[in-house]
Design a protein around this motif. Structure first.
Motif, mmCIF file in Angstrom:
data_model
loop_
_atom_site.group_PDB
_atom_site.id
_atom_site.type_symbol
_atom_site.label_atom_id
_atom_site.label_comp_id
_atom_site.label_asym_id
_atom_site.label_seq_id
_atom_site.Cartn_x
_atom_site.Cartn_y
_atom_site.Cartn_z
ATOM 1 N N SER A 52 0.814 -1.212 0.000
ATOM 2 C CA SER A 52 0.000 0.000 0.000
ATOM 3 C C SER A 52 0.850 1.265 0.000
ATOM 4 O O SER A 52 1.950 1.293 0.563
ATOM 5 N N ASP A 117 -5.778 3.239 -1.371
ATOM 6 C CA ASP A 117 -5.597 1.958 -2.055
ATOM 7 C C ASP A 117 -5.758 0.778 -1.102
ATOM 8 O O ASP A 117 -5.768 -0.373 -1.518
ATOM 9 N N LEU A 118 -5.899 1.072 0.210
ATOM 10 C CA LEU A 118 -6.151 0.021 1.195
ATOM 11 C C LEU A 118 -6.958 0.592 2.351
ATOM 12 O O LEU A 118 -6.609 1.639 2.905
ATOM 13 N N SER A 135 -12.353 4.553 -2.024
ATOM 14 C CA SER A 135 -11.373 3.570 -2.497
ATOM 15 C C SER A 135 -10.929 3.907 -3.915
ATOM 16 O O SER A 135 -11.745 4.273 -4.760
ATOM 17 N N GLY A 138 -9.260 -0.522 -8.043
ATOM 18 C CA GLY A 138 -8.346 -1.612 -7.742
ATOM 19 C C GLY A 138 -7.895 -1.642 -6.303
ATOM 20 O O GLY A 138 -7.148 -2.545 -5.904
ATOM 21 N N ASN A 140 -8.083 -2.184 -2.235
ATOM 22 C CA ASN A 140 -8.625 -3.290 -1.443
ATOM 23 C C ASN A 140 -9.220 -2.815 -0.123
ATOM 24 O O ASN A 140 -8.723 -1.858 0.491
ATOM 25 N N PHE A 188 -17.951 -3.515 -5.388
ATOM 26 C CA PHE A 188 -16.763 -4.280 -5.007
ATOM 27 C C PHE A 188 -16.798 -5.688 -5.600
ATOM 28 O O PHE A 188 -17.867 -6.292 -5.728
ATOM 29 N N LEU A 191 -12.868 -10.926 -3.141
ATOM 30 C CA LEU A 191 -11.670 -11.722 -3.387
ATOM 31 C C LEU A 191 -11.612 -12.955 -2.488
ATOM 32 O O LEU A 191 -11.153 -14.014 -2.911
ATOM 33 N N LYS A 254 -12.311 -9.841 2.098
ATOM 34 C CA LYS A 254 -11.356 -9.048 1.338
ATOM 35 C C LYS A 254 -11.985 -8.775 -0.021
ATOM 36 O O LYS A 254 -12.438 -9.682 -0.701
ATOM 37 N N GLU A 256 -12.165 -5.930 -3.659
ATOM 38 C CA GLU A 256 -11.467 -4.980 -4.522
ATOM 39 C C GLU A 256 -12.462 -4.025 -5.164
ATOM 40 O O GLU A 256 -13.513 -4.448 -5.666
ATOM 41 N N ARG A 258 -14.028 -1.822 -7.947
ATOM 42 C CA ARG A 258 -14.014 -1.861 -9.416
ATOM 43 C C ARG A 258 -14.344 -0.484 -9.976
ATOM 44 O O ARG A 258 -14.893 0.355 -9.284
#
Length: 258
Positions: A52, A117-118, A135, A138, A140, A188, A191, A254, A256, A258
């Motif tokens: 991150s 990004d995290l 977010s 991409g 998480n 999202f 994952l 978890k 991600e 989009r």
């Protein structure tokens, strides 16, 4: 010591100080123990942190958990909604370069679109729509949540309905399936996910009383005097059996953006 005297002596533990999110008074002495989960939120979070550049830790408590995940990215933010914890978190985290922000509304977070990004979230409420807004594409999110049936046996023994607070209707029926549906509907991609119901064991009534004072949402009107008879019944059960078992409700996601 007879049973009644021992019972009253244990109940004095309810007055022991509780700060941040530190249960070591009862966990460090083995008076409350919890069965292991089939995953490690900390291991998953630490791996993600290494990749991150700008991250957020939601509901950081007193910053105890985040401070142990060093080295941290250059840009780290943490939120905390419980006022007594804010100063504790700032004292612990700001020397590490973490910006601690107090907030009160999950649906209006004080951050820019696509800022992170995290996002880490351990046992903190959230708005799936707002998480997606802040977010990056991409980016998480990793969250470990407490499900709505958490420790329901405590409520059963104390005669209190489970999670029937009309001011907290969102928590009713809160489970992995519902959370996945909300996140996927907000943009999202999931994952990984998992759900578990580990045993949490109390070895004396003082440990249970201390725990209930620290987490007021379990029994909202909890007091020693108000539940003296019910606590004594649990005390007698522990004396006979050696412990009082309840089931936690935990799930991990978890995802991600989009």
């Amino acid at each position: 010591m007879d049973t009644d005297a021992q019972f009253m002596d244990y109940l004095k533990d309810v007055d022991h100080d509780f700060t941040g999110w530190d249960f070591s008074f009862i966990t460090g002495t083995g008076r409350m123990q919890t069965q292991l989960l089939p995953w490690s939120y900390g291991s998953i979070a630490k791996t993600a942190i290494q990749q991150s550049k700008i991250m957020l830790d939601m509901g950081t408590g007193g910053g105890e958990f985040l401070s142990l995940l060093r080295p941290l990215p250059d840009h780290v933010y943490a939120t905390e909604g419980y006022e007594p914890n804010v100063a504790i978190a700032k004292k612990r985290l700001e020397p590490l370069g973490v910006k601690v922000i107090e907030f009160v509304d999950d649906a209006i977070l004080p951050f820019d679109n696509g800022q992170f990004d995290l996002i880490l979230n351990q046992h903190e409420s959230y708005s799936a729509i707002e998480l997606h807004r802040i977010s990056s594409s991409g980016g998480n999110i990793i969250t470990q949540q407490v499900g709505w049936t958490d420790c329901y046996q405590i409520n059963d023994k104390l005669g209190v309905p489970l999670n029937e607070d009309p001011l907290n209707e969102d928590f009713q029926n809160w489970c992995l399936e519902k959370a996945l549906e909300e996140l996927e509907g907000s943009g999202f991609k999931i994952l990984e996910s998992s759900e578990a119901f580990p045993v949490q064991r109390f070895y004396d009534i003082g440990a249970l009383a201390y725990y209930l004072k620290a987490i007021p949402w379990q029994i909202p009107d909890f007091s020693i005097q108000g539940y003296m008879n019910e606590l004594y019944n649990v005390h007698c059960m522990i004396k006979e059996k050696g412990y009082f078992d309840v089931n936690q409700h935990r799930f991990l996601i978890k995802a991600e953006a989009r």
